[in-house]
Design a protein around this motif. Structure first.
Motif, PDB file in Angstrom:
ATOM      1  N   SER A 140       0.778  -1.211  -0.045  1.00  0.00           N
ATOM      2  CA  SER A 140      -0.206  -0.156  -0.093  1.00  0.00           C
ATOM      3  C   SER A 140       0.865   1.197  -0.016  1.00  0.00           C
ATOM      4  O   SER A 140       0.577   2.402  -0.694  1.00  0.00           O
ATOM      5  CB  SER A 140      -0.973  -0.164   1.215  1.00  0.00           C
ATOM      6  OG  SER A 140      -0.132   0.003   2.538  1.00  0.00           O
ATOM      7  N   LYS A 141       2.064   1.010   0.840  1.00  0.00           N
ATOM      8  CA  LYS A 141       2.914   2.359   0.720  1.00  0.00           C
ATOM      9  C   LYS A 141       3.654   2.386  -0.665  1.00  0.00           C
ATOM     10  O   LYS A 141       3.607   3.672  -1.257  1.00  0.00           O
ATOM     11  CB  LYS A 141       4.009   2.234   1.788  1.00  0.00           C
ATOM     12  CG  LYS A 141       4.987   3.346   1.966  1.00  0.00           C
ATOM     13  CD  LYS A 141       5.965   3.207   3.105  1.00  0.00           C
ATOM     14  CE  LYS A 141       6.754   4.343   3.319  1.00  0.00           C
ATOM     15  NZ  LYS A 141       7.740   4.253   4.373  1.00  0.00           N
ATOM     16  N   LYS A 142       3.976   1.567  -1.161  1.00  0.00           N
ATOM     17  CA  LYS A 142       4.889   1.201  -2.466  1.00  0.00           C
ATOM     18  C   LYS A 142       3.628   1.750  -3.365  1.00  0.00           C
ATOM     19  O   LYS A 142       4.182   2.767  -4.548  1.00  0.00           O
ATOM     20  CB  LYS A 142       5.325  -0.001  -2.768  1.00  0.00           C
ATOM     21  CG  LYS A 142       5.866  -0.059  -4.144  1.00  0.00           C
ATOM     22  CD  LYS A 142       6.236  -1.511  -4.251  1.00  0.00           C
ATOM     23  CE  LYS A 142       7.234  -1.524  -5.681  1.00  0.00           C
ATOM     24  NZ  LYS A 142       7.572  -2.756  -6.200  1.00  0.00           N
ATOM     25  N   ARG A 143       2.616   1.611  -3.622  1.00  0.00           N
ATOM     26  CA  ARG A 143       1.430   2.267  -4.538  1.00  0.00           C
ATOM     27  C   ARG A 143       1.057   3.740  -4.353  1.00  0.00           C
ATOM     28  O   ARG A 143       0.399   4.142  -5.004  1.00  0.00           O
ATOM     29  CB  ARG A 143       0.200   1.258  -4.316  1.00  0.00           C
ATOM     30  CG  ARG A 143       0.558  -0.156  -4.756  1.00  0.00           C
ATOM     31  CD  ARG A 143       0.690  -0.324  -6.446  1.00  0.00           C
ATOM     32  NE  ARG A 143       0.857  -1.577  -6.844  1.00  0.00           N
ATOM     33  CZ  ARG A 143      -0.022  -2.548  -6.805  1.00  0.00           C
ATOM     34  NH1 ARG A 143      -1.349  -2.520  -6.787  1.00  0.00           N
ATOM     35  NH2 ARG A 143       0.457  -3.974  -7.186  1.00  0.00           N
ATOM     36  N   GLY A 144       1.342   4.259  -3.103  1.00  0.00           N
ATOM     37  CA  GLY A 144       1.139   5.605  -2.886  1.00  0.00           C
ATOM     38  C   GLY A 144       0.084   5.800  -2.395  1.00  0.00           C
ATOM     39  O   GLY A 144      -0.524   6.942  -2.466  1.00  0.00           O
ATOM     40  N   VAL A 145      -0.598   4.762  -1.480  1.00  0.00           N
ATOM     41  CA  VAL A 145      -1.865   5.186  -0.682  1.00  0.00           C
ATOM     42  C   VAL A 145      -1.500   6.265   0.426  1.00  0.00           C
ATOM     43  O   VAL A 145      -0.613   6.047   1.084  1.00  0.00           O
ATOM     44  CB  VAL A 145      -2.521   3.919  -0.069  1.00  0.00           C
ATOM     45  CG1 VAL A 145      -3.460   4.116   0.844  1.00  0.00           C
ATOM     46  CG2 VAL A 145      -2.875   2.940  -1.248  1.00  0.00           C
ATOM     47  N   GLU A 146      -2.283   7.214   0.477  1.00  0.00           N
ATOM     48  CA  GLU A 146      -2.136   8.309   1.459  1.00  0.00           C
ATOM     49  C   GLU A 146      -3.083   7.873   2.578  1.00  0.00           C
ATOM     50  O   GLU A 146      -4.544   7.978   2.316  1.00  0.00           O
ATOM     51  CB  GLU A 146      -2.206   9.683   0.937  1.00  0.00           C
ATOM     52  CG  GLU A 146      -2.102  10.667   1.963  1.00  0.00           C
ATOM     53  CD  GLU A 146      -2.320  12.426   1.244  1.00  0.00           C
ATOM     54  OE1 GLU A 146      -1.934  13.185   1.904  1.00  0.00           O
ATOM     55  OE2 GLU A 146      -2.883  12.282   0.200  1.00  0.00           O
ATOM     56  N   VAL A 147      -2.740   8.056   3.902  1.00  0.00           N
ATOM     57  CA  VAL A 147      -3.730   8.247   4.971  1.00  0.00           C
ATOM     58  C   VAL A 147      -3.888   9.329   5.796  1.00  0.00           C
ATOM     59  O   VAL A 147      -3.054  10.015   6.205  1.00  0.00           O
ATOM     60  CB  VAL A 147      -3.169   7.051   6.188  1.00  0.00           C
ATOM     61  CG1 VAL A 147      -4.288   6.691   7.176  1.00  0.00           C
ATOM     62  CG2 VAL A 147      -2.920   5.678   5.362  1.00  0.00           C
ATOM     63  N   LEU A 148      -5.124   9.564   5.984  1.00  0.00           N
ATOM     64  CA  LEU A 148      -5.568  11.171   6.466  1.00  0.00           C
ATOM     65  C   LEU A 148      -6.440  10.776   7.887  1.00  0.00           C
ATOM     66  O   LEU A 148      -7.501  10.158   7.739  1.00  0.00           O
ATOM     67  CB  LEU A 148      -6.197  11.975   5.558  1.00  0.00           C
ATOM     68  CG  LEU A 148      -5.551  12.205   4.087  1.00  0.00           C
ATOM     69  CD1 LEU A 148      -6.690  12.882   3.313  1.00  0.00           C
ATOM     70  CD2 LEU A 148      -4.311  12.875   4.363  1.00  0.00           C
ATOM     71  N   PHE A 149      -6.099  11.554   8.827  1.00  0.00           N
ATOM     72  CA  PHE A 149      -6.972  11.512  10.077  1.00  0.00           C
ATOM     73  C   PHE A 149      -7.820  12.643   9.829  1.00  0.00           C
ATOM     74  O   PHE A 149      -7.553  13.965   9.775  1.00  0.00           O
ATOM     75  CB  PHE A 149      -5.990  11.564  11.461  1.00  0.00           C
ATOM     76  CG  PHE A 149      -5.262  10.104  11.477  1.00  0.00           C
ATOM     77  CD1 PHE A 149      -5.480   9.511  12.652  1.00  0.00           C
ATOM     78  CD2 PHE A 149      -4.349   9.856  10.734  1.00  0.00           C
ATOM     79  CE1 PHE A 149      -4.956   8.498  12.970  1.00  0.00           C
ATOM     80  CE2 PHE A 149      -3.749   8.694  10.955  1.00  0.00           C
ATOM     81  CZ  PHE A 149      -4.003   7.912  12.048  1.00  0.00           C
ATOM     82  N   ASP A 150      -9.114  12.506  10.413  1.00  0.00           N
ATOM     83  CA  ASP A 150     -10.195  13.623  10.317  1.00  0.00           C
ATOM     84  C   ASP A 150     -11.083  13.457  11.676  1.00  0.00           C
ATOM     85  O   ASP A 150     -11.578  12.694  11.913  1.00  0.00           O
ATOM     86  CB  ASP A 150     -11.208  13.060   9.100  1.00  0.00           C
ATOM     87  CG  ASP A 150     -12.424  14.401   9.004  1.00  0.00           C
ATOM     88  OD1 ASP A 150     -12.186  15.185   9.684  1.00  0.00           O
ATOM     89  OD2 ASP A 150     -13.336  13.627   8.264  1.00  0.00           O
ATOM     90  N   ARG A 151     -10.800  14.675  12.402  1.00  0.00           N
ATOM     91  CA  ARG A 151     -11.428  14.744  13.472  1.00  0.00           C
ATOM     92  C   ARG A 151     -12.568  15.683  13.555  1.00  0.00           C
ATOM     93  O   ARG A 151     -13.514  16.272  14.435  1.00  0.00           O
ATOM     94  CB  ARG A 151     -10.648  15.347  14.780  1.00  0.00           C
ATOM     95  CG  ARG A 151      -9.783  14.238  15.360  1.00  0.00           C
ATOM     96  CD  ARG A 151      -9.196  14.570  16.568  1.00  0.00           C
ATOM     97  NE  ARG A 151      -8.411  13.384  17.374  1.00  0.00           N
ATOM     98  CZ  ARG A 151      -9.116  12.684  18.169  1.00  0.00           C
ATOM     99  NH1 ARG A 151     -10.302  12.785  18.320  1.00  0.00           N
ATOM    100  NH2 ARG A 151      -8.427  11.619  18.664  1.00  0.00           N
ATOM    101  N   GLU A 152     -12.877  16.478  12.160  1.00  0.00           N
ATOM    102  CA  GLU A 152     -13.756  17.378  11.945  1.00  0.00           C
ATOM    103  C   GLU A 152     -14.934  16.977  11.079  1.00  0.00           C
ATOM    104  O   GLU A 152     -16.094  17.507  10.801  1.00  0.00           O
ATOM    105  CB  GLU A 152     -13.259  18.472  11.260  1.00  0.00           C
ATOM    106  CG  GLU A 152     -12.133  19.171  12.146  1.00  0.00           C
ATOM    107  CD  GLU A 152     -11.404  20.247  11.324  1.00  0.00           C
ATOM    108  OE1 GLU A 152     -11.756  20.281  10.223  1.00  0.00           O
ATOM    109  OE2 GLU A 152     -10.669  20.945  12.104  1.00  0.00           O
TER     110      GLU A 152
END
Length: 300
Positions: A140-152
């Motif tokens: 997943s990292k190699k393919r460029g998956v970006e992880v975002l945290f959303d508290r709003e």
């Protein structure tokens, strides 16, 4: 809405906090916001949250999720339930219970979960995983998956959309949209999303209580499943939890018979199985209770 720290402190001092957020003041506030009636009882230092549920003909039963078990507490609840005219209590206790505690029934919450100690380094966490899980996290990292945290709640619409997609794909029932939106709005919940090629392709909803972060719901798109976005979210969550000083990641529900593939997936991340003693009914108005159970059997 603020939380009642005095109420929560009783649960935060428990040795095991697996699933105990279901007794927290924040969870009570969420349920009340979703239109459910919640009762709070104190028996000395012990705190017990009870959800009042409706039965046909205006009758009621009480549901007690993940409460610390003691005979004195159960006796106290039974006394209050009789005064309220409750037909039966349904209790999912934490800890051992007496042999003649009540009638064993199908669990409301998962009877088993997978718990991961997140205090280890990245290398140690990865070493405890199944080799295929490690491979998919790195992929997943190699393919460029970006992880975002959303508290709003910025990605709440994506979560609602994707949980509908996941429900259709895997053929399971889901709550109505308002229920999920209430959960997202109610702190201390938050979303974590995975983005690929500028599209949100996976979303998870989490809840923090005490030293534990719990995985409540997960959803993913039908497209780009080969980039392993859920794996990226789970590992990023473990890293985040460790940075926040949390100790445990509760993957919530596993069951080899009902959810074989899901159970195998969750166990791939390492950790240990945690089992609960089960769910028990305590009839208080026995004739009405047995009539209710008979009607349930006919319908099923």
């Amino acid at each position: 809405m603020g939380c009642d720290n005095e109420w929560n402190n009783f649960f935060l001092n428990q040795q095991s906090q697996a699933g105990i957020f279901l007794q927290s003041d924040e969870w009570a506030n969420f349920l009340e916001g979703a239109g459910q009636k919640v009762l709070r009882f104190s028996f000395g230092e012990v705190r017990v949250l009870v959800v009042e549920k409706s039965l046909p003909f205006g009758l009621l039963y009480w549901y007690v999720p993940r409460a610390s078990y003691s005979k004195d507490v159960v006796d106290g609840l039974m006394e209050k339930a009789r005064v309220a005219g409750v037909v039966f209590m349904r209790i999912e206790p934490i800890g051992d219970v007496e042999d003649q505690f009540g009638q064993r029934v199908k669990s409301v919450q998962p009877h088993q979960t997978r718990m991961i100690d997140v205090t280890f380094s990245d290398e140690e966490l990865l070493s405890q995983m199944h080799s295929k899980t490690r491979y998919n996290i790195r992929l997943s990292k190699k393919r460029g998956v970006e992880v975002l945290f959303d508290r709003e709640g910025k990605f709440s619409d994506d979560f609602i959309r994707l949980i509908g997609v996941t429900s259709s794909r895997n053929d399971f029932r889901i709550h109505n949209e308002e229920y999920y939106r209430k959960q997202i709005e109610q702190l201390p919940s938050f979303l974590v999303v995975a983005k690929f090629e500028d599209k949100i392709i996976a979303t998870h909803l989490y809840w923090v209580f005490g030293d534990t972060v719990t995985y409540l719901h997960g959803a993913s798109a039908n497209e780009h499943r080969n980039v392993m976005a859920p794996h990226a979210i789970h590992f990023a969550l473990m890293q985040w939890a460790r940075e926040q000083g949390l100790k445990r990641y509760d993957l919530w529900g596993i069951d080899e018979k009902k959810w074989e593939a899901l159970t195998r997936f969750k166990r791939g991340f390492g950790g240990e199985d945690v089992s609960y003693v089960g769910c028990y009914d305590i009839p208080l108005r026995k004739a009405l209770y047995h009539s209710y159970r008979f009607a349930q059997k006919i319908r099923s």
